[in-house]
Scaffold this active site. Structure first.
Site, PDB file in Angstrom:
ATOM      1  N   TYR A  58       9.059 -18.895  43.550  1.00 35.51           N
ATOM      2  CA  TYR A  58      10.231 -19.722  43.306  1.00 35.51           C
ATOM      3  C   TYR A  58      10.584 -19.740  41.824  1.00 35.51           C
ATOM      4  O   TYR A  58       9.953 -20.425  41.017  1.00 35.51           O
ATOM      5  CB  TYR A  58      10.000 -21.163  43.787  1.00 35.51           C
ATOM      6  N   HIS A 143       1.506 -16.548  51.641  1.00 38.88           N
ATOM      7  CA  HIS A 143       2.966 -16.632  51.630  1.00 38.88           C
ATOM      8  C   HIS A 143       3.597 -15.385  52.253  1.00 38.88           C
ATOM      9  O   HIS A 143       3.546 -14.299  51.664  1.00 38.88           O
ATOM     10  CB  HIS A 143       3.450 -16.796  50.182  1.00 38.88           C
TER      11      HIS A 143
END
Length: 332
Positions: A58, A143
């Site tokens: 992010y 992830h």
């Protein structure tokens, strides 16, 4: 304000029923200032959120930096923080350009490198701790290992288990928007939690086919993301987004039907979408991405909005929910 907290599966990690997704404060799609990011995190604390989720992905680490800075003055034992592994950030060989091709309005100072090796996992955790300014991480998720399943199972997971045994991590999990690999991890590992995005919502209950019953049976906690399916359930209309693309007409029509039934019961569709996952006993928390204090407060208000049992019954009667799907019970 107090939000309900519960244990994440068999672990000792206690998560609030609403979680703060920090992709937005990593400049997802559009820039957010440092002050706006800090205000969003502080608003989350004020409404009772005690679970915060981020990732190196992010904003090329910006989300972790901002979240760590905003939480630094808070008592470490009073909140839960999760980050993710699988993408290692390497310094870019040349400067210039931005990261918008990956969805983030930040300078392209680093490049992501897929790495689910044991060494890559430990490096990722160490670098996340540095960006966050913390000495431990409560939950680490694998992830999106869609194309790296074998490495995730045989290298990354065992390394996370070692880090958990060392006390660097409180719990380990896997996060993605497809159920098959999540289910395999529940079946084959001693994982604590799964983060399921978009597959258990008012529009998509595919997580109920196998994953959620198995999680409940094995004592694995479930965090649900994507309850608005990328926006369609937040604001149903032609051109709205579903799973990161333009929603097809039949799903727009279904979302509008859901909205109509909810409105007859005096319930905003967003409130029903937020509350729906809690009908399943394996679900511990719903994670919502927010980028401003106003969005945080609005989401908390929607979560608190009363949703009568008659709404769920009406949705089933109209064929908008399967007859056997579990639904939340109205507080007495």
């Amino acid at each position: 304000m107090i939000l309900r907290r519960s244990a994440l599966g068999r672990s000792t990690v206690q998560v609030s029923e609403l979680a703060f997704g920090a992709a937005g404060i990593g400049n997802l799609f559009t820039p957010v200032t440092d002050a706006e990011a800090e205000q969003a995190v502080h608003a989350a604390w004020e409404v009772g959120i005690r679970y915060f989720d981020t990732a190196p992905h992010y904003g090329l680490g910006l989300s972790e930096q901002r979240l760590g800075a905003a939480l630094r003055s808070r008592p470490r034992g009073e909140y839960v923080l999760s980050t993710k592994v699988g993408r290692v950030l390497d310094p870019a060989p040349t400067t210039g350009g931005d990261d918008l091709a990956h969805g983030f309005a930040v300078p392209a100072t680093h490049r992501r490198r897929w790495d689910f090796s044991a060494r890559g996992v430990r490096q990722s955790i160490e670098e996340s701790l540095e960006r966050l300014g913390l000495d431990r991480i409560d939950i680490a998720y694998l992830h999106d290992p869609d194309d790296h399943a074998q490495h995730a199972l045989t290298q990354a997971y065992p390394e996370l288990a070692r880090l958990r045994a060392e006390g660097t991590l409180g719990a380990i999990g896997i996060g993605m928007n497809r159920t098959e690999l999540l289910t395999r991890f529940i079946r084959e590992t001693d994982i604590d939690t799964v983060l399921l995005a978009g597959r258990y919502s008012l529009l998509d209950q595919s997580g109920l086919d196998e994953l959620l019953p198995l999680a409940a049976d094995r004592g694995v906690g479930v965090v649900i993301g994507g309850v608005f399916n990328s926006g369609l359930l937040a604001d149903p209309r032609p051109g709205a987004t579903f799973d990161y693309g333009t929603a097809p007409a039949h799903l727009v029509a279904r979302a509008l039907d859901l909205k109509s039934v909810c409105e007859r019961h005096g319930v905003p569709l967003r409130a029903a979408a937020l509350r729906f996952p809690f009908g399943h006993p394996a679900v511990a928390s719903v994670l919502v991405g927010t980028r401003s204090a106003a969005e945080v407060r609005d989401t908390a208000t929607m979560l608190r909005h009363p949703v009568p049992d008659t709404l769920w019954a009406d949705l089933k009667e109209h064929g908008l929910l399967p007859a056997d799907v579990p639904t939340p019970k109205e507080a007495g």
